[in-house]
Design a protein around this motif. Structure first.
Motif, PDB file in Angstrom:
ATOM      1  N   HIS A 180      97.191 110.767  91.106  1.00  0.00           N
ATOM      2  CA  HIS A 180      98.377 111.485  90.233  1.00  0.00           C
ATOM      3  C   HIS A 180     100.758 111.249  91.007  1.00  0.00           C
ATOM      4  CE1 HIS A 180      99.825 109.622  86.473  1.00  0.00           C
ATOM      5  NE2 HIS A 180      99.145 109.106  86.219  1.00  0.00           N
ATOM      6  N   ARG A 181     100.857 109.879  90.528  1.00  0.00           N
ATOM      7  CA  ARG A 181     102.070 110.087  90.841  1.00  0.00           C
ATOM      8  C   ARG A 181     103.019 110.780  89.928  1.00  0.00           C
ATOM      9  NH1 ARG A 181     105.328 106.968  94.576  1.00  0.00           N
ATOM     10  NH2 ARG A 181     107.073 108.190  94.128  1.00  0.00           N
ATOM     11  N   VAL A 182     104.289 111.558  90.746  1.00  0.00           N
ATOM     12  CA  VAL A 182     105.433 112.166  89.599  1.00  0.00           C
ATOM     13  C   VAL A 182     106.661 111.744  90.570  1.00  0.00           C
ATOM     14  CG1 VAL A 182     104.281 113.857  88.376  1.00  0.00           C
ATOM     15  CG2 VAL A 182     105.309 114.534  90.759  1.00  0.00           C
ATOM     16  N   GLY A 183     107.728 111.397  89.472  1.00  0.00           N
ATOM     17  CA  GLY A 183     108.876 110.918  89.919  1.00  0.00           C
ATOM     18  C   GLY A 183     109.151 109.383  89.334  1.00  0.00           C
ATOM     19  N   SER A 184     110.056 109.239  90.435  1.00  0.00           N
ATOM     20  CA  SER A 184     110.877 107.615  89.659  1.00  0.00           C
ATOM     21  C   SER A 184     110.156 106.488  90.564  1.00  0.00           C
ATOM     22  CB  SER A 184     112.684 107.495  90.130  1.00  0.00           C
ATOM     23  OG  SER A 184     112.707 106.859  90.169  1.00  0.00           O
ATOM     24  N   LEU A 185     109.096 105.305  90.087  1.00  0.00           N
ATOM     25  CA  LEU A 185     108.910 105.113  90.432  1.00  0.00           C
ATOM     26  C   LEU A 185     109.290 103.310  90.787  1.00  0.00           C
ATOM     27  CD1 LEU A 185     106.476 107.593  90.023  1.00  0.00           C
ATOM     28  CD2 LEU A 185     104.385 105.606  90.699  1.00  0.00           C
ATOM     29  N   ALA A 186     109.591 102.433  91.188  1.00  0.00           N
ATOM     30  CA  ALA A 186     109.542 101.248  91.149  1.00  0.00           C
ATOM     31  C   ALA A 186     108.651  99.798  91.154  1.00  0.00           C
ATOM     32  CB  ALA A 186     110.363 100.829  92.916  1.00  0.00           C
ATOM     33  N   LEU A 187     109.139  98.630  90.527  1.00  0.00           N
ATOM     34  CA  LEU A 187     107.845  98.172  90.054  1.00  0.00           C
ATOM     35  C   LEU A 187     107.020  97.677  91.527  1.00  0.00           C
ATOM     36  CD1 LEU A 187     109.722  95.720  88.481  1.00  0.00           C
ATOM     37  CD2 LEU A 187     108.638  96.877  87.407  1.00  0.00           C
TER      38      LEU A 187
END
Lengths: 157, 282
Positions: free
Chosen positions: A80-87
């Motif tokens: 799973h990703r954390v942080g700020s994600l772009a479209l």
């Protein structure tokens, strides 16, 4: 090997796939959750994911262990990703290897469903209009009982 | 103590003859947790020595809090602790006295026990030194019969201060084992602080971490705080009052020490508590 882990940069799906490789497996199913550009009628510009990592890793690992018990599969992993994600970026990756495809699909579905509703991860949507909101914490504040059960307000996945 | 014949039996004397002028009300009747200071001090002394008397001025003998207990009325002219102590020696010449002021709300059994263990009956007195200035504390001390004559001589020389008496006369001084045990209270402000402190019988330190919406509303991601809350439900109520969290408890889960738990779980000092807003992974 931990069967649930976090990524702070783009998820490397190819590497994750290698982690669940098994020569006795005849099939492999992966699910990828992506950041989409709308949710509940609002235009979304990006997402922020935050996790209580210590407990999230434990709970995530328990979910994958459950899947390995319930279904006759070989191996399974969730990243799973954390942080700020772009479209368009990948927010979550679930992979399952099994002797036959049926169990692999079922186990993959089980893992992503449970992860979305049990693991302490939160996402904040940033809207085209400039404001933002924590999913399930703000829109649904009027219907508290649904907060941990409701399965229709899904976003990225 | 050592069992030697020469050691005088130890009686208790609670000093409650003060005029309480700075407090503007009778200190003996101030209450902590529903008990008057005098009752607390009297009960404490009774757990260690018997009999215990209350030292009063003649004008106080009808005051109900005092009158309910055995009293020793001042039998010398003048005022102050030395008169009370001398009157006790006069009433029971063969006794030594565990002398306790009634206005020591933080005095504990351990502090009294330690004093009794350290008693040196060959001196006029055994006393703690003050945390503030290292000088003797005469009003949580053991006074031996030998001090009676010396006190009389001291007063005849116009001395009135029991602390100065102990500095000048042979006394055994011991280090305090609890920095605040002998804090006395003299003003209404000191009383309200002490009462508040005693209400919080076991405040504990907890670490609380905040995530997502709650992190933003609290304006911090973690803190260490002192609380009396015994379980996460009470703690959350306390924090809602402080930060105005908009999520109701029914919307949350809670974890202690990185594991989910019930809202009724008993919290212990040092626990790390995390409130978990509705999750939204995937």
């Amino acid at each position: 090997m931990m069967r649930f882990r976090f990524a702070v940069t783009a998820i490397d799906a190819a590497a994750a796939r290698v982690d669940i490789g098994d020569l006795s497996a005849g099939g492999f199913v992966a699910f990828e959750g992506w950041v989409r550009n709308h949710n509940e009628g609002r235009e979304v510009t990006r997402l922020e994911y935050e996790a209580f990592q210590e407990l999230a890793v434990k709970e995530g690992d328990r979910i994958v262990a459950e899947a390995l018990q319930r279904f006759p599969i070989k191996r399974a992993l969730c990243v799973h990703r954390v942080g700020s994600l772009a479209l368009g970026e990948m927010a979550v990756w679930v992979g399952v290897s099994a002797v036959h495809r049926g169990e692999a699909f079922d186990a993959c579905r089980y893992i992503i469903d449970e992860v979305k509703h049990r693991v302490p991860i939160w996402k904040k949507e940033h809207y085209l209009s400039g404001d933002s909101g924590w999913v399930n914490c703000e829109h649904c504040a009027a219907a508290p009982k649904h907060a941990h059960e409701e399965r229709d307000h899904e976003h990225a996945t | 103590m050592s069992g030697q014949q020469s050691i005088a039996p130890l009686y208790g004397l609670i000093l409650a003859g003060g005029s309480s002028s700075r407090m503007q009300r009778d200190k003996a009747s101030l209450e902590y947790q529903g008990q008057t200071q005098l009752d607390r001090a009297y009960g404490l002394a009774c757990r260690h020595v018997l009999p215990v008397y209350v030292s009063v001025r003649a004008a106080q003998v009808a005051e109900p809090t005092r009158a309910a207990k055995p009293m020793i009325v001042d039998s010398f002219p003048g005022e102050g602790p030395i008169i009370g102590i001398r009157s006790a020696f006069s009433a029971h010449p063969h006794a030594a006295w565990l002398v306790l002021a009634c206005d020591l709300p933080f005095l504990s059994d351990a502090v009294v026990q330690h004093l009794l263990r350290e008693r040196d009956a060959s001196k006029h007195a055994t006393a703690y030194t003050s945390t503030f200035d290292g000088l003797p504390e005469p009003l949580c001390a053991i006074w031996e019969p030998s001090a009676a004559a010396a006190l009389q001589g001291y007063q005849n020389g116009a001395g009135t201060c029991p602390r100065k008496f102990l500095i000048r006369h042979a006394s055994k001084l011991i280090e305090p084992i609890d920095a605040h045990a002998l804090d006395n209270i003299n003003t209404p402000e000191e009383y309200s602080r002490a009462a508040a402190e005693l209400r919080q019988t076991t405040p504990m330190q907890l670490k609380v971490q905040y995530y997502a919406l709650m992190r933003e509303q609290a304006g911090r991601s973690e803190e260490t705080l002192e609380t009396q809350a015994g379980n996460p439900a009470d703690l959350y109520a306390e924090l809602v009052a402080r930060y105005g969290f908009t999520l109701s408890r029914e919307q949350l889960k809670v974890a202690v020490n990185s594991e989910f738990c019930d809202w009724s779980r008993q919290l212990a000092a040092g626990d790390a508590v995390v409130f978990i807003p509705p999750v939204a992974g995937g």
